[in-house]
Design an enzyme around this catalytic site. Structure first.
Site, short mmCIF file in Angstrom:
data_model
loop_
_atom_site.label_atom_id
_atom_site.label_comp_id
_atom_site.label_asym_id
_atom_site.label_seq_id
_atom_site.Cartn_x
_atom_site.Cartn_y
_atom_site.Cartn_z
N GLU A 195 -47.46 32.53 22.39
CA GLU A 195 -47.48 33.52 21.30
C GLU A 195 -46.22 33.52 20.46
O GLU A 195 -45.43 34.46 20.51
CB GLU A 195 -47.72 34.92 21.88
CG GLU A 195 -49.04 35.07 22.58
CD GLU A 195 -49.45 36.51 22.81
OE1 GLU A 195 -48.69 37.42 22.44
OE2 GLU A 195 -50.54 36.73 23.36
N GLU A 205 -55.35 33.72 27.40
CA GLU A 205 -55.18 35.12 27.84
C GLU A 205 -56.31 35.96 27.28
O GLU A 205 -56.73 35.76 26.14
CB GLU A 205 -53.87 35.73 27.34
CG GLU A 205 -52.65 35.28 28.07
CD GLU A 205 -51.37 35.98 27.59
OE1 GLU A 205 -51.44 37.15 27.15
OE2 GLU A 205 -50.31 35.34 27.67
#
Ligand code: BGC
Length: 436
Positions: free
Chosen positions: A161, A342
């Protein structure tokens, strides 16, 4: 309707070093920007986290019990390179050596993230991601890890991320290293991270050919509020507008023309930052409802009563996000393989552990999202696996331990783990290879 996944589909769970390990100063580990941040704020701290530095054997048993085929975890850069650069801290590396061996003994494939936000403090002290030197240090670190673990680990993720790590850490100042830089400097930081990724991929491939290298990315996911042609088109425009600043250079080697500021780019950089990835990992929890508007799209406001996770206000219940996230990336960038790296659901920690572990809300969320993933696969989108976030209730960054996303409850004083109802559900899903 049958929600069976393809035979080769990989089920997994995910975690990150600083969120689970603890042992912040054990075995020669150096400090990371998150140690500094926590010790300065003195409010929350990952000093012990889930004690996985001590209890990793137990974690492997939990994974085995779930029956997952893969485990995504990250390496703490300052544990293996305390100052961010060679020489290797052998005791730190031993920890990952043993973890990898134990996973393989139990037929669980390691998927290793090289960077999940815990930059060595020593590198931050010399400019962190504002300095291009950090990109070279990253490439050396990536190479060393492939040299030392690449005989057993083949699946790697360069970064976790980038938008959230950099956005919250360097732009908004709410995550480590708590800076608020100006737009021009921010563009350069993103560019340096992309340069690091390119250099890293080249170094990893040179060190040991045949590595499978991807990224765990978190693009915004526009979701058509009405699924008709006009809304779907608006979503494609939104996807570009919101994500191309990072994804176009990464996948096409160009910065989009509409950006308000551009980083300074050196000769050869655009080839470097678009060094091909073998897969794209998507961290998807939520989405953005979108409709046609004057710039080609507009985002739809969420009403106050919209179903939202109790713990994290950005985590809204939008199952279709999993379908649209994979479709957008496939349509715009035509990637070879996609993993959901995720996906999960948060709630506020309760004192009553039995109540806390009766997480039928998590089961509802996961089931609905996974059905949408099945929908994507049934349309031929190349989704190869799914990593649930997370194995354990862990250190949720600035929120500390007040939220939980785990399949297992963790007592953060003692380290005790206890399965929630969702652990039993996930085990059944993995075993049946079907969303039940
Ligand atoms: C991060 C995780 C985090 C999760 C839930 C993702 O942004 O990669 O580290 O725990 O979301 O907030």
């Amino acid at each position: 309707m049958n929600y069976r996944m393809p035979k080769s589909f990989q089920w997994g769970v995910a975690s990150a070093a600083y969120q689970v390990e603890g042992g912040w100063n054990a075995g020669g580990r150096g400090p990371s920007i998150w140690d500094t941040w926590c010790h300065k704020n003195n409010r929350v701290s990952g000093d012990n986290a889930c004690f996985s530095y001590q209890r990793w054997r137990e974690d492997v048993q939990l994974l085995k019990n779930l029956g997952v085929q893969a485990y995504r975890f990250s390496i703490s850069w300052p544990r293996v390179l305390p100052t961010g650069r060679a020489p290797i801290n052998q005791r730190g590396l031993d920890y990952y050596d043993r973890l990898v061996d134990a996973l393989l003994q139990n037929k669980i494939k390691p998927f290793v993230t090289l960077y999940h936000w815990d930059l060595p403090q020593a590198l931050e002290d010399t400019g962190g991601w504002q300095s291009r030197e950090t990109a070279y240090a990253y490439a050396d670190y990536a190479r060393l890890m492939v040299e030392r673990l690449g005989d057993r680990v083949t699946n790697w993720m360069t970064f976790n991320e980038i938008p959230t790590g950099i956005g919250k850490g360097y732009e908004l100042g709410i995550y480590a290293p708590a800076l608020k830089v100006k737009p021009k400097a921010l563009a350069l930081i993103y560019h340096h991270v992309l340069v690091a990724q390119g250099l890293g991929i080249r170094a990893m491939r040179a060190a040991r050919p045949g590595q499978i290298i991807g990224i765990a990315h978190d693009p915004f996911t526009p979701v058509p509020v009405i699924e008709d042609a006009a809304h779907i088109k608006a979503c494609a425009v939104a996807y570009e507008r919101l994500n191309a600043y990072l994804m176009d250079p990464m996948f096409r080697g160009t910065y989009p023309k509409f950006l308000p500021v551009f980083p300074e780019v050196k000769t050869g950089d655009m080839k470097l930052v678009s060094e091909p990835l073998d897969f794209v990992g998507l961290n998807i929890y939520s989405g953005l409802y979108t409709e046609p508007g004057k710039d080609g799209y507009q985002l739809v406001k969420f009403p106050t009563h919209y179903p939202t996770s109790e713990g994290l206000d950005w985590l809204r219940f939008i199952p279709q996000a999993l379908y649209w996230a994979t479709r957008h990336v496939d349509e715009r960038y035509g990637v070879k393989a996609i993993y959901i790296t995720e996906n999960g659901w948060s709630s506020d920690r309760q004192r009553d552990v039995a109540d806390w572990c009766n997480d039928v809300d998590r089961i509802l969320y996961l089931r609905c999202y996974l059905r949408e993933l099945h929908h994507a696969i049934s349309e031929g989108i190349p989704v190869r696996g799914y990593f649930l976030w997370s194995l354990l209730d862990n250190f949720e960054w600035a929120s500390g331990y007040s939220k939980g996303l785990g399949l297992y409850y963790v007592n953060h004083k003692t380290g005790e783990r206890r399965p929630k109802r969702s652990a039993g559900w996930y085990k059944t899903v993995v075993h049946a290879n079907t969303v039940v």
